[in-house]
Scaffold this active site. Structure first.
Site, PDB file in Angstrom:
ATOM      1  N   TYR A   1       0.836  -1.193   0.000  1.00 18.64           N
ATOM      2  CA  TYR A   1       0.000   0.000   0.000  1.00 18.64           C
ATOM      3  C   TYR A   1       0.875   1.250   0.000  1.00 18.64           C
ATOM      4  O   TYR A   1       1.646   1.487   0.935  1.00 18.64           O
ATOM      5  CB  TYR A   1      -0.926   0.027   1.220  1.00 18.64           C
ATOM      6  N   VAL A   2       0.748   2.023  -1.061  1.00 17.72           N
ATOM      7  CA  VAL A   2       1.524   3.255  -1.246  1.00 17.72           C
ATOM      8  C   VAL A   2       3.019   2.955  -1.063  1.00 17.72           C
ATOM      9  O   VAL A   2       3.747   3.698  -0.405  1.00 17.72           O
ATOM     10  CB  VAL A   2       1.059   4.378  -0.292  1.00 17.72           C
TER      11      VAL A   2
END
Length: 331
Positions: free
Chosen positions: A53-54
């Protein structure tokens, strides 16, 4: 906030799980930390993230936010997708798992992960290798429990059988896509989880935003549904059946003085077998709205209407089995 045991484990998790996929992206670090603080103030204890995530930024923000309250936090993250471009930089081989867990622990600023999940099945790696590596992580103390995500029913059952045969630690939960507009797991996965006591922590409980009630038949120009591919693309959501479900959700929201998002989440909270829906929020306002799904009970008549209109069509072998169901006399 109520608490439920995760699968057949003794781990108590809040009935809502805060998803952090937007943290460090559409949600600023300051708002992300504020969101987590408010979540704990309202009784939440279950946070879900992933190493991709990111590009790991989500894990870093989560680690910073829970630093002073680590013992009370049930922290979940995932492994499977590529974290580098070298040949062993993806999958759930022993090498990638061992490398990835140490990297996640460093970003999270902790020495253990409560729930470590396989993000999706890896056809290149024998499940025996994956489960043995995860069993070793539990034995080492780096991981407390293990789970999976986005599996077929046969993949979950094979994993459970391999664990039982080899006396490895078992998956206590699965993280599938599940909502009023995505009920595919009703075909086999839900009954399997009920039979084997595997906790279900659904992602996309609002159908990628479709069930918030913000959308009409016009294709949107902003938000997740503008994606041209993936589960939350407009092409996947904008069907006649889904709009019928959305209209029922809006009607229930008006009847109960709730928002459509709260109705969609509350339906899941009362669905047998569901442990803790994972909701995300880009803003603090969205967060507060979603938290309003907890703390009340939807009337049976309303729940049943939503269940009926969103149900999958009758399919083989279910209709065949129902036709020849074995009758039992009254006892």
């Amino acid at each position: 906030m109520k608490y439920r045991l995760l699968g057949r484990s003794g781990l108590a998790v809040s009935e809502l799980c805060l998803g952090t996929m937007t943290f460090g992206n559409t949600t600023s670090e300051a708002d992300s930390i504020e969101m987590i603080d408010r979540f704990f103030e309202k009784g939440g204890n279950f946070l879900d993230t992933a190493n991709v995530y990111v590009s790991g930024r989500s894990e870093e923000i989560v680690g910073k936010a829970i630093k002073s309250r680590r013992p009370e936090t049930v922290l979940a993250t995932k492994v499977r997708f590529a974290t580098s471009n070298h040949p062993n930089g993806a999958g759930v081989s022993r090498k990638h798992i061992m490398d990835a867990v140490d990297a996640s622990l460093q970003r999270l600023g902790t020495d253990y992960i409560d729930l470590y999940q396989v993000h999706v099945w890896d056809h290149a790696t024998p499940i025996e290798e994956t489960l043995r590596a995860l069993d070793d992580l539990v034995a080492s103390g780096k991981v407390r429990y293990i789970g999976c995500s986005n599996f077929f029913a046969w993949q979950l059952m094979k994993s459970l059988a391999v664990s039982d045969w080899n006396r490895y630690v078992r998956f206590v939960s699965i993280q599938p896509q599940y909502s009023l507009v995505s009920r595919e797991m009703d075909r086999e996965m839900l009954s399997l989880c009920l039979e084997e006591n595997v906790g279900i922590i659904p992602w996309a409980p609002l159908g990628g935003g479709f069930l918030t009630g913000r959308y009409t038949n016009e294709e949107p120009t902003s938000g997740r549904l503008t994606s041209k591919q993936g589960e939350s693309s407009w092409q996947n959501r904008a069907t006649a059946n889904n709009f019928a479900v959305l209209e029922a959700v809006r009607s229930a929201a008006k009847e109960l003085d709730k928002t459509p998002a709260q109705i969609a989440l509350a339906w899941l909270l009362q669905r047998k077998g569901i442990t803790s829906p994972i909701f995300g929020a880009s803003t603090l306002e969205q967060f507060e709205e979603n938290m309003g799904a907890a703390g009340w009970t939807m009337p049976d008549a309303v729940w049943n209407r939503l269940d009926e209109i969103s149900a999958l069509p009758s399919e083989y072998p279910n209709r065949f089995i129902a036709k020849f169901a074995r009758p039992f006399p009254q006892l």
